[in-house]
Design a protein around this motif. Sequence first.
Motif, PDB file in Angstrom:
ATOM      1  N   UNK A   1       0.813  -1.208   0.000  1.00  0.00           N
ATOM      2  CA  UNK A   1       0.000   0.000   0.000  1.00  0.00           C
ATOM      3  C   UNK A   1       0.854   1.270   0.000  1.00  0.00           C
ATOM      4  N   UNK A   2       1.747   1.361  -0.960  1.00  0.00           N
ATOM      5  CA  UNK A   2       2.642   2.511  -1.017  1.00  0.00           C
ATOM      6  C   UNK A   2       2.142   3.512  -2.051  1.00  0.00           C
ATOM      7  N   UNK A   3       2.053   4.770  -1.648  1.00  0.00           N
ATOM      8  CA  UNK A   3       1.612   5.828  -2.558  1.00  0.00           C
ATOM      9  C   UNK A   3       2.586   6.998  -2.495  1.00  0.00           C
ATOM     10  N   UNK A   4       2.993   7.477  -3.633  1.00  0.00           N
ATOM     11  CA  UNK A   4       3.755   8.729  -3.700  1.00  0.00           C
ATOM     12  C   UNK A   4       3.698   9.248  -5.123  1.00  0.00           C
ATOM     13  N   UNK A   5       4.121  10.477  -5.301  1.00  0.00           N
ATOM     14  CA  UNK A   5       4.156  11.018  -6.649  1.00  0.00           C
ATOM     15  C   UNK A   5       5.425  11.830  -6.825  1.00  0.00           C
ATOM     16  N   UNK A   6       5.874  11.918  -8.066  1.00  0.00           N
ATOM     17  CA  UNK A   6       7.080  12.677  -8.373  1.00  0.00           C
ATOM     18  C   UNK A   6       6.715  13.764  -9.354  1.00  0.00           C
ATOM     19  N   UNK A   7       7.079  14.986  -9.034  1.00  0.00           N
ATOM     20  CA  UNK A   7       6.736  16.122  -9.889  1.00  0.00           C
ATOM     21  C   UNK A   7       7.666  16.258 -11.073  1.00  0.00           C
ATOM     22  N   UNK A   8       7.273  17.096 -12.002  1.00  0.00           N
ATOM     23  CA  UNK A   8       8.088  17.395 -13.181  1.00  0.00           C
ATOM     24  C   UNK A   8       9.389  18.056 -12.710  1.00  0.00           C
ATOM     25  N   UNK A   9      10.529  17.496 -13.091  1.00  0.00           N
ATOM     26  CA  UNK A   9      11.814  18.088 -12.728  1.00  0.00           C
ATOM     27  C   UNK A   9      12.180  17.953 -11.262  1.00  0.00           C
ATOM     28  N   UNK A  10      11.530  17.039 -10.576  1.00  0.00           N
ATOM     29  CA  UNK A  10      11.798  16.886  -9.148  1.00  0.00           C
ATOM     30  C   UNK A  10      12.736  15.706  -8.888  1.00  0.00           C
ATOM     31  N   UNK A  11      13.594  15.853  -7.880  1.00  0.00           N
ATOM     32  CA  UNK A  11      14.400  14.717  -7.435  1.00  0.00           C
ATOM     33  C   UNK A  11      13.759  14.178  -6.161  1.00  0.00           C
ATOM     34  N   UNK A  12      13.256  12.956  -6.262  1.00  0.00           N
ATOM     35  CA  UNK A  12      12.544  12.354  -5.136  1.00  0.00           C
ATOM     36  C   UNK A  12      13.374  11.210  -4.582  1.00  0.00           C
ATOM     37  N   UNK A  13      13.648  11.235  -3.295  1.00  0.00           N
ATOM     38  CA  UNK A  13      14.476  10.202  -2.684  1.00  0.00           C
ATOM     39  C   UNK A  13      13.633   9.152  -1.987  1.00  0.00           C
ATOM     40  N   UNK A  14      14.069   7.906  -2.066  1.00  0.00           N
ATOM     41  CA  UNK A  14      13.396   6.822  -1.346  1.00  0.00           C
ATOM     42  C   UNK A  14      14.468   6.114  -0.519  1.00  0.00           C
ATOM     43  N   UNK A  15      14.360   6.244   0.798  1.00  0.00           N
ATOM     44  CA  UNK A  15      15.414   5.714   1.667  1.00  0.00           C
ATOM     45  C   UNK A  15      14.913   4.514   2.436  1.00  0.00           C
ATOM     46  N   UNK A  16      15.828   3.656   2.831  1.00  0.00           N
ATOM     47  CA  UNK A  16      15.458   2.507   3.636  1.00  0.00           C
ATOM     48  C   UNK A  16      16.589   1.504   3.621  1.00  0.00           C
TER      49      UNK A  16
END
Lengths: 327, 366
Positions: A28-43
């Motif tokens: 049940x994971x939800x996220x979104x990435x914007x135009x030109x965005x750097x989105x990090x996913x840590x773990x």
Amino acid sequence: MSTTPILEVTNLRVEYHGDNRQVVAVNDVSFSIGEGEIFGLAGESGCGKSTVANAIMRLLKDPAEITGGQIRFRGRDLLAMRGEELRRFRWKEIAMIFQSAMNSLNPVMTIGSQMVDIFTTHEGLSVKQARSRSAELLRLVSIDPVRLDSYPHQLSGGMRQRAVIAMALALEPSLLIMDEPTTALDVVVQQEIMAQISDLQRQLGFSVLFITHDMSLMVELSHRMAVMHSGRLVEMADAELMFASPLHPYTLSLMNAFPPLTGPRVRLTGLSDSVRATDGTSGSCSFHVACPPDRANCSGNIPDLREVQPGRFVAEHPRTSIEGTAA
Amino acid sequence: MTTDTGQRRPSTAPIDDVSVRVRGLTKDFPLGGLFSRRSMRAVDNVDFDIPRGTIVALVGESGSGKSTVARALARLERPTAGSIVVGGRDVLKTEKSAASRRYRGTVQMVFQDPFGSLNPAHRVEHFLERPLRIHGKARSRQEVRRRSAELMRTVGLTEDMLDSYPHELSGGQRQRVSIARALAVDPEIILADEPTSMLDVSVRIGILNLMARLRDERGISMLFITHDLASARYVADTTLVMFAGALVEGGESLELMKNPSHPYTQLLLSAVPDPARTVRYDPHQRALLRRAVLAPTACPWQGPDCSATVPVRHTIGPDHWVRCHLYAPQVSAAANPLLTDSDAQPDLDSAPDLDVAPAPTRKATR
């Protein structure tokens, strides 16, 4: 950074089917990435972050199965794509740099012929045109185009990594997925590669999904980030904000898992080696012990993300107030 | 500031307090074909001591020669020159061709890749049984089992894992097995070559804590090879910085990281990710610094000095030395342009490719 999302992941659920047990790797994971965005996913390893990346690339094979949720890329349903449509979509729209990128080059082909392949296959260019495009790409990542005729073993680790980045950018994708791109490199090379990616991102304007376990590195590069634990997101916020005041105890543990370079030498405990989502019980939070006593017990399941401030999400039970956690 | 003019000898602690004393260690690797006389100097005249019951970290970037030092100490490479004194004996003289069993019983090594260093066809017990039997630490079946179980507990694993195969264990557990295997012979010295770099963040601290515990409880001395300065600072008593085959700076870990003095140490430290950093990464500055460091013969701040003479060790604090002409007594610290702004900056266009390996700075002898 624009607010129109380029990628929307909604309630994604991925299961691995074993002989006698199921493991929910992404729950049940939800996220979104914007135009030109750097989105990090840590773990940490085993938390499901690479599975998310592979799901977006549609690279999951048996025994993994996407059992729920949606992935939309610019409004198109990624999970409904089949065959030729999917093949054309990959690399053109979303490219990926894999964990051991240094070893993902073919050792018996020159860098040049591997790059030429991309252009002749996807864009139908002649070999000559493709070679000049490849030379351009190498220049983009500060490698001398004479290296087109080198074999991978003739390049240093950092150079190989740059070559892989150049290949990923060959078709000017709108989204670049980087799964631990610098794990095997030493710090000096790592910093140079990161600065280069940041430069290219500003120049070309693509979005990035950046996956790593190194929180410091992630905060330096990302605009926004999320922390994943046992297949669930536990916190999502602006990167610097989260680093300055983490709300979830797991975020704090992950930050403290790296010894500091300043201050007195204190004994760290690190993260537990044994608590892993390997037995199908994923979703339980092993960090409830670290929560204040007035907190609802999350041992049963990690709750959904709640927006506690505009743009700030944390997985905690509703009755806890934010003041209690921002220690 | 004093200068160690009497050649490059570091501290001269009594040999009894020292587990390993390395002097003038040099290793040349041949280059080219069978009849080629060319060679490349991977380790150049390295001196250091590992005091008894301490952890000494050897840090540097890939290709700096730090693993070659460890491999020479483990007798996996035969050094071109130099001496290695362990337990009061110069082992390169007394055991010329290969290491004796006695040496192997004193010095053990833990390798970087726990996925490659354990034979996948054997159960964990096999890896512990071999050294126990060969070194006569246990003879009967029951004794082997008892000692193996003990070793497993020492490294934080359970006895029932003895029957597992390596593929059933996580990376951290496998690295613990490697450490248990090294401990089986009751060594005085462990050489750990990047023991944490292949491991996930979640288990890294666990291995570092285990190393500290072995030092504190068993008095084992360790050489900890790493490129992760934060790990070195966390666990090592002393840190040595290696660059292009030579040691360029050394000192008590906290002091060294607080006052990095050699340009290369500054370069290494400034590359560690740190969101709290106030000075942002500047590729131009970095290229200048890297060029200065990588090509000491062209170091814009020292002119012909570095190419004319090899820098000697200068003591710049209690337990802190650096090998750089910038710290020679006649040069005041304020003249260090790496710390202040300088007009004498070379232009970036002529800077070499960022990825040039350090090799060109080494002497290729013909």
